[in-house]
Design a protein around this motif. Structure first.
Motif: not given
Length: 300
Positions: A3, A20, A23, A25, A35, A37, A42, A44, A54-55, A128
């Motif tokens: 992260s 984004y 993409y 959410l 948010s 992805k 991810n 946020t 995060q990922g 999430m």
């Protein structure tokens, strides 16, 4: 999963949102601007200006937009080896940053036998998950593992707050939830206790010494604790579900949607309540020491 966190201006956050846009959410993350992805990461963006990536490629994705904030990255080097697979009692809280609604603190115990079950349920960082996912998942978690939930409604919060600052109140509640859950699962003892860190370890220990019955053994502190053990993630989900339920009750009682967070919509509803029933009515639904109270008075 890695992260990274950036602190960006509103202008830069809007640039991120535009970038984004394909993409995004469709989920309601508390206190967030949006948010998204992309490529397994991810993203946020929060109203505070912080952006969480995060990922597996979080750091690389964050590097597109700036240098990550070293103060927000908490290393897990202080945790025992293979911590994620241990039997851990974890605690987390929800509602501390919301003007309306309660402060909910939950401690949850996940032993080695139930970790796989929690993973199968999809337990992870509540940020999430959508609100509907959180509500449904909390019911299943409660049936699966031991937990202790403490809910401090605004009226009680306002009565306590003059004697307990926000940090001391959370320390007292975490300590109480942990202590009561330890009693509940006795004679079983967890391998460790993990608190989702909201203040420094030294500060926590300073305040907990003021509690008549305190737990101080085997306690670890780490930010984003849900990333290090599912017990914290489970506690966060239970807390969040309870917080949402209390907001629903307040909305039903008042005949209008009660918002989470501490934005303009909170100011406007507070002003409406002040017109209807004065500070006595607002005291039942809001944390009065927030700046929103004074902002609402100016709207009357």
């Amino acid at each position: 999963m890695s992260s990274a966190v950036l602190k960006l201006s509103k202008t830069d956050i809007q640039k991120l949102k535009n970038y984004y846009s394909d993409y995004l959410l469709n989920k309601n993350v508390p206190y967030s601007e949006f948010s998204a992805k992309k490529n397994g990461v991810n993203i946020t963006a929060y109203t505070s200006g912080k952006v969480l990536f995060q990922g597996n490629n979080a750091e690389q994705e964050a590097a597109r937009w700036g240098k990550t904030d070293p103060t927000t990255a908490k290393k897990s080097s202080t945790l025992p080896k293979d911590f994620a697979s241990l039997a851990v009692l974890g605690s987390d809280e929800v509602g501390n940053g919301s003007y309306f609604g309660p402060l909910c603190v939950c401690a949850a115990y996940a032993d080695k036998e139930h970790l796989a079950d929690l993973r199968q349920l999809g337990v992870k960082d509540s940020k999430m998950l959508t609100d509907s996912q959180i509500r449904a998942m909390a019911v299943k978690i409660k049936e699966l593992i031991p937990f202790k939930l403490l809910v401090v409604n605004p009226e009680k919060y306002n009565a306590i707050q003059p004697q307990y600052n926000a940090v001391r109140m959370k320390v007292a509640l975490h300590n109480q939830a942990i202590r009561l859950l330890l009693e509940q699962i006795s004679p079983t003892k967890p391998d460790a206790i993990l608190i989702d860190q909201f203040t420094s370890e030294a500060n926590y220990l300073k305040y907990v010494k003021q509690e008549a019955q305190r737990v101080e053994q085997k306690i670890y502190f780490v930010t984003k604790g849900e990333q290090y053990h599912l017990s914290v993630a489970a506690a966060s989900i239970i807390s969040r579900a309870s917080f949402l339920e209390e907001l629903d009750k307040a909305s039903l009682e008042l005949g209008t949607k009660v918002p989470s967070g501490a934005g303009r919509s909170s100011d406007e509803l507070a002003a409406k309540l002040l017109r209807q029933g004065g500070i006595a009515l607002l005291n039942k639904y809001a944390k009065l020491h927030f700046a929103n109270t004074e902002k609402a008075k100016k709207l009357i």
